[in-house]
Design a protein around this motif. Structure first.
Motif, PDB file in Angstrom:
ATOM      1  N   TRP A  41      -6.263   1.220  14.939  1.00 25.90           N
ATOM      2  CA  TRP A  41      -5.738   0.743  13.655  1.00 25.90           C
ATOM      3  C   TRP A  41      -4.484  -0.095  13.911  1.00 25.90           C
ATOM      4  O   TRP A  41      -3.555   0.358  14.590  1.00 25.90           O
ATOM      5  N   ARG A  63      -8.209  -1.157   5.577  1.00 26.08           N
ATOM      6  CA  ARG A  63      -7.476  -0.286   4.663  1.00 26.08           C
ATOM      7  C   ARG A  63      -7.023  -1.146   3.494  1.00 26.08           C
ATOM      8  O   ARG A  63      -6.045  -1.889   3.604  1.00 26.08           O
ATOM      9  N   GLU A  68     -10.517   2.741   2.023  1.00 27.62           N
ATOM     10  CA  GLU A  68     -11.091   2.171   3.237  1.00 27.62           C
ATOM     11  C   GLU A  68     -12.429   1.514   2.932  1.00 27.62           C
ATOM     12  O   GLU A  68     -13.211   2.007   2.130  1.00 27.62           O
ATOM     13  N   THR A  85      -3.324  -6.767   6.368  1.00 28.42           N
ATOM     14  CA  THR A  85      -4.345  -5.745   6.133  1.00 28.42           C
ATOM     15  C   THR A  85      -4.565  -4.911   7.400  1.00 28.42           C
ATOM     16  O   THR A  85      -4.997  -5.428   8.431  1.00 28.42           O
ATOM     17  N   TYR A  86      -4.256  -3.636   7.299  1.00 25.11           N
ATOM     18  CA  TYR A  86      -4.544  -2.728   8.414  1.00 25.11           C
ATOM     19  C   TYR A  86      -6.046  -2.728   8.665  1.00 25.11           C
ATOM     20  O   TYR A  86      -6.845  -2.674   7.724  1.00 25.11           O
ATOM     21  N   HIS A  87      -6.430  -2.820   9.939  1.00 21.03           N
ATOM     22  CA  HIS A  87      -7.859  -2.841  10.248  1.00 21.03           C
ATOM     23  C   HIS A  87      -8.103  -2.219  11.625  1.00 21.03           C
ATOM     24  O   HIS A  87      -7.209  -2.148  12.475  1.00 21.03           O
TER      25      HIS A  87
END
Lengths: 127, 127
Positions: A41, A63, A68, A85-87
Protein backbone atom coordinates in the motif's frame (compact mmCIF):
# COMPACT_ATOMS: atom_id res chain seq x y z
CA UNK A 1 19.00 6.03 -30.10
CA UNK A 2 17.38 2.89 -31.43
CA UNK A 3 14.05 1.17 -30.82
CA UNK A 4 13.89 -1.29 -27.95
CA UNK A 5 12.01 -4.56 -28.29
CA UNK A 6 10.02 -5.05 -25.10
CA UNK A 7 10.31 -8.84 -25.41
CA UNK A 8 14.10 -8.54 -25.29
CA UNK A 9 13.89 -6.05 -22.43
CA UNK A 10 11.69 -8.37 -20.37
CA UNK A 11 14.00 -11.30 -21.14
CA UNK A 12 16.94 -9.39 -19.65
CA UNK A 13 15.80 -9.57 -16.02
CA UNK A 14 13.81 -11.77 -13.65
CA UNK A 15 13.49 -9.77 -10.45
CA UNK A 16 9.87 -9.08 -9.49
CA UNK A 17 8.55 -5.59 -8.64
CA UNK A 18 11.80 -4.03 -9.87
CA UNK A 19 11.08 -1.65 -12.77
CA UNK A 20 13.46 -1.14 -15.71
CA UNK A 21 13.48 2.15 -17.59
CA UNK A 22 13.02 1.45 -21.30
CA UNK A 23 12.54 5.02 -22.53
CA UNK A 24 12.47 8.62 -21.36
CA UNK A 25 9.99 11.23 -22.55
CA UNK A 26 10.96 14.70 -21.41
CA UNK A 27 11.12 14.33 -17.63
CA UNK A 28 9.03 11.15 -17.58
CA UNK A 29 10.11 7.51 -17.58
CA UNK A 30 8.60 4.58 -19.40
CA UNK A 31 9.24 1.63 -17.11
CA UNK A 32 8.50 -2.07 -17.40
CA UNK A 33 8.22 -4.59 -14.60
CA UNK A 34 7.51 -8.22 -13.93
CA UNK A 35 5.16 -8.61 -11.01
CA UNK A 36 3.59 -11.44 -9.03
CA UNK A 37 1.94 -11.55 -5.64
CA UNK A 38 1.36 -8.37 -3.64
CA UNK A 39 3.11 -5.03 -3.75
CA UNK A 40 2.65 -2.62 -0.83
CA UNK A 41 0.00 0.00 0.00
CA UNK A 42 1.42 3.37 -1.00
CA UNK A 43 0.47 6.77 -2.33
CA UNK A 44 2.07 9.24 -4.73
CA UNK A 45 1.11 12.64 -3.40
CA UNK A 46 2.15 14.63 -6.45
CA UNK A 47 1.73 12.43 -9.50
CA UNK A 48 -0.66 10.16 -11.33
CA UNK A 49 0.66 6.73 -12.30
CA UNK A 50 -0.19 4.98 -15.56
CA UNK A 51 -0.36 1.21 -16.04
CA UNK A 52 -0.60 -0.89 -19.21
CA UNK A 53 -0.74 -4.67 -18.86
CA UNK A 54 1.26 -6.53 -21.52
CA UNK A 55 0.97 -10.08 -20.16
CA UNK A 56 -1.14 -11.69 -17.47
CA UNK A 57 -3.49 -9.77 -15.22
CA UNK A 58 -2.86 -6.94 -12.79
CA UNK A 59 -5.23 -5.91 -10.03
CA UNK A 60 -4.95 -2.57 -8.30
CA UNK A 61 -6.68 -2.12 -4.97
CA UNK A 62 -7.66 1.51 -4.43
CA UNK A 63 -8.56 3.21 -1.16
CA UNK A 64 -11.32 5.58 -2.25
CA UNK A 65 -13.66 7.80 -0.27
CA UNK A 66 -16.38 5.20 -0.54
CA UNK A 67 -14.10 2.37 0.55
CA UNK A 68 -11.75 -0.11 -1.08
CA UNK A 69 -12.21 -0.93 -4.74
CA UNK A 70 -10.24 -3.38 -6.87
CA UNK A 71 -9.77 -2.59 -10.53
CA UNK A 72 -8.87 -5.55 -12.72
CA UNK A 73 -6.59 -5.03 -15.69
CA UNK A 74 -6.39 -7.99 -18.06
CA UNK A 75 -3.80 -8.03 -20.83
CA UNK A 76 -4.22 -4.97 -23.03
CA UNK A 77 -5.92 -2.82 -20.39
CA UNK A 78 -4.81 0.64 -19.29
CA UNK A 79 -5.53 2.55 -16.10
CA UNK A 80 -4.28 5.67 -14.35
CA UNK A 81 -4.09 5.76 -10.56
CA UNK A 82 -4.84 9.38 -9.60
CA UNK A 83 -2.35 11.24 -7.44
CA UNK A 84 -3.22 11.13 -3.76
CA UNK A 85 -4.95 7.76 -3.99
CA UNK A 86 -3.56 5.00 -1.79
CA UNK A 87 -3.21 1.87 -3.89
CA UNK A 88 -1.74 -1.63 -3.83
CA UNK A 89 -0.88 -3.49 -7.04
CA UNK A 90 -1.54 -7.22 -6.85
CA UNK A 91 -1.06 -10.02 -9.34
CA UNK A 92 -1.90 -13.51 -8.11
CA UNK A 93 -0.94 -15.16 -11.40
CA UNK A 94 1.85 -12.82 -12.47
CA UNK A 95 1.97 -10.08 -15.07
CA UNK A 96 4.25 -7.96 -17.21
CA UNK A 97 3.39 -4.27 -17.07
CA UNK A 98 4.43 -0.92 -18.52
CA UNK A 99 4.23 2.32 -16.52
CA UNK A 100 4.52 6.03 -17.30
CA UNK A 101 5.45 8.37 -14.51
CA UNK A 102 7.76 11.28 -13.78
CA UNK A 103 11.44 10.36 -13.53
CA UNK A 104 12.40 9.95 -9.90
CA UNK A 105 9.02 8.58 -8.83
CA UNK A 106 9.60 5.98 -6.10
CA UNK A 107 7.95 2.57 -6.48
CA UNK A 108 6.71 2.83 -2.89
CA UNK A 109 5.41 6.38 -3.23
CA UNK A 110 5.73 9.24 -0.77
CA UNK A 111 3.97 7.34 2.01
CA UNK A 112 3.58 3.60 2.40
CA UNK A 113 2.96 0.67 4.70
CA UNK A 114 5.96 -1.28 5.92
CA UNK A 115 7.84 -2.41 2.83
CA UNK A 116 8.09 -6.22 2.66
CA UNK A 117 11.38 -7.85 1.69
CA UNK A 118 10.26 -8.74 -1.82
CA UNK A 119 9.40 -5.12 -2.69
CA UNK A 120 12.18 -2.77 -3.71
CA UNK A 121 12.03 0.97 -3.08
CA UNK A 122 13.55 2.29 -6.29
CA UNK A 123 13.11 4.95 -8.94
CA UNK A 124 13.77 2.29 -11.58
CA UNK A 125 16.89 0.73 -13.05
CA UNK A 126 18.59 1.36 -16.34
CA UNK A 127 17.93 -1.53 -18.68
CA UNK B 1 -12.54 5.78 -13.43
CA UNK B 2 -12.28 2.27 -14.80
CA UNK B 3 -9.68 0.42 -16.85
CA UNK B 4 -9.98 0.67 -20.62
CA UNK B 5 -9.39 -2.35 -22.83
CA UNK B 6 -7.26 -1.21 -25.75
CA UNK B 7 -8.87 -3.81 -28.03
CA UNK B 8 -12.28 -2.23 -27.39
CA UNK B 9 -10.83 1.25 -27.82
CA UNK B 10 -9.29 0.35 -31.18
CA UNK B 11 -12.56 -1.27 -32.28
CA UNK B 12 -14.43 1.99 -31.67
CA UNK B 13 -12.92 3.92 -34.59
CA UNK B 14 -11.50 3.38 -38.06
CA UNK B 15 -10.07 6.75 -39.08
CA UNK B 16 -6.34 6.60 -39.82
CA UNK B 17 -3.80 9.00 -38.29
CA UNK B 18 -6.44 10.31 -35.88
CA UNK B 19 -5.38 9.67 -32.28
CA UNK B 20 -7.80 8.85 -29.47
CA UNK B 21 -6.95 9.74 -25.88
CA UNK B 22 -7.27 6.63 -23.71
CA UNK B 23 -5.78 7.98 -20.50
CA UNK B 24 -4.32 11.09 -18.94
CA UNK B 25 -1.30 11.16 -16.65
CA UNK B 26 -0.84 14.54 -14.99
CA UNK B 27 -0.63 16.91 -17.98
CA UNK B 28 0.25 14.16 -20.44
CA UNK B 29 -1.99 12.12 -22.76
CA UNK B 30 -1.82 8.46 -23.62
CA UNK B 31 -3.12 8.27 -27.18
CA UNK B 32 -3.75 5.39 -29.55
CA UNK B 33 -3.96 5.53 -33.32
CA UNK B 34 -4.47 3.35 -36.34
CA UNK B 35 -2.00 4.26 -39.05
CA UNK B 36 -1.25 3.21 -42.62
CA UNK B 37 0.71 4.85 -45.40
CA UNK B 38 2.62 8.07 -44.81
CA UNK B 39 2.13 10.79 -42.22
CA UNK B 40 3.78 14.18 -42.78
CA UNK B 41 7.25 15.54 -41.99
CA UNK B 42 6.96 17.56 -38.80
CA UNK B 43 8.82 18.59 -35.68
CA UNK B 44 7.87 19.14 -32.05
CA UNK B 45 10.10 21.95 -30.86
CA UNK B 46 9.38 21.54 -27.16
CA UNK B 47 8.60 17.91 -26.48
CA UNK B 48 9.79 14.37 -27.01
CA UNK B 49 7.24 11.93 -28.42
CA UNK B 50 6.99 8.29 -27.35
CA UNK B 51 5.79 5.43 -29.56
CA UNK B 52 4.86 1.84 -28.72
CA UNK B 53 3.73 -0.45 -31.52
CA UNK B 54 0.88 -2.78 -30.55
CA UNK B 55 0.09 -4.29 -33.97
CA UNK B 56 1.88 -4.26 -37.31
CA UNK B 57 5.05 -2.29 -37.99
CA UNK B 58 5.77 1.42 -37.76
CA UNK B 59 8.71 3.13 -39.40
CA UNK B 60 9.84 6.58 -38.38
CA UNK B 61 12.07 8.52 -40.73
CA UNK B 62 14.28 10.93 -38.82
CA UNK B 63 16.16 13.93 -40.19
CA UNK B 64 19.36 13.81 -38.18
CA UNK B 65 22.57 15.79 -38.44
CA UNK B 66 24.21 13.00 -40.38
CA UNK B 67 21.26 12.63 -42.76
CA UNK B 68 17.99 10.73 -42.93
CA UNK B 69 17.62 7.56 -40.87
CA UNK B 70 14.66 5.20 -40.70
CA UNK B 71 13.99 3.42 -37.43
CA UNK B 72 11.84 0.31 -37.73
CA UNK B 73 9.47 -0.56 -34.88
CA UNK B 74 7.95 -4.02 -35.13
CA UNK B 75 5.14 -5.03 -32.78
CA UNK B 76 6.28 -4.64 -29.19
CA UNK B 77 8.97 -2.03 -29.89
CA UNK B 78 9.27 1.36 -28.21
CA UNK B 79 11.04 4.50 -29.35
CA UNK B 80 11.19 8.15 -28.33
CA UNK B 81 11.59 10.82 -31.00
CA UNK B 82 13.65 13.59 -29.37
CA UNK B 83 12.28 17.11 -29.35
CA UNK B 84 13.54 19.22 -32.22
CA UNK B 85 13.98 16.26 -34.57
CA UNK B 86 12.05 16.40 -37.83
CA UNK B 87 10.35 13.06 -38.36
CA UNK B 88 7.80 11.31 -40.54
CA UNK B 89 5.91 8.22 -39.34
CA UNK B 90 5.27 5.68 -42.08
CA UNK B 91 3.51 2.32 -42.08
CA UNK B 92 3.27 0.59 -45.46
CA UNK B 93 1.34 -2.39 -44.04
CA UNK B 94 -0.60 -0.61 -41.30
CA UNK B 95 -0.13 -0.53 -37.55
CA UNK B 96 -1.81 0.20 -34.23
CA UNK B 97 0.27 2.41 -32.00
CA UNK B 98 0.27 3.99 -28.56
CA UNK B 99 1.80 7.40 -27.90
CA UNK B 100 2.71 9.35 -24.81
CA UNK B 101 3.09 13.11 -25.02
CA UNK B 102 2.02 16.33 -23.28
CA UNK B 103 -1.69 17.16 -23.57
CA UNK B 104 -2.20 19.66 -26.36
CA UNK B 105 0.60 18.32 -28.55
CA UNK B 106 -0.43 18.65 -32.19
CA UNK B 107 -0.14 15.60 -34.45
CA UNK B 108 1.61 17.77 -37.04
CA UNK B 109 3.97 19.42 -34.57
CA UNK B 110 5.01 23.06 -34.42
CA UNK B 111 6.38 23.08 -37.97
CA UNK B 112 5.51 20.74 -40.81
CA UNK B 113 5.41 20.18 -44.54
CA UNK B 114 2.12 20.73 -46.34
CA UNK B 115 -0.44 18.56 -44.57
CA UNK B 116 -2.01 16.02 -46.98
CA UNK B 117 -5.75 15.44 -46.91
CA UNK B 118 -5.52 12.10 -45.11
CA UNK B 119 -3.60 13.61 -42.17
CA UNK B 120 -5.52 15.40 -39.46
CA UNK B 121 -4.00 18.23 -37.42
CA UNK B 122 -5.40 17.47 -33.98
CA UNK B 123 -4.45 17.28 -30.33
CA UNK B 124 -6.35 13.98 -30.12
CA UNK B 125 -9.98 13.05 -29.67
CA UNK B 126 -11.79 11.84 -26.61
CA UNK B 127 -12.49 8.13 -26.95
Amino acid sequence: MNPIALDDAFASFDVLWSPRIVARVNDYDVRIAKVEGEHVWHVHDHTDEFFLVLRGELQIVLREESGERTVVLPRGAVFTVPRGTYHKPVSPGGASILMFEPSGTLTVGDRHDEVPGHVEATTGHVL
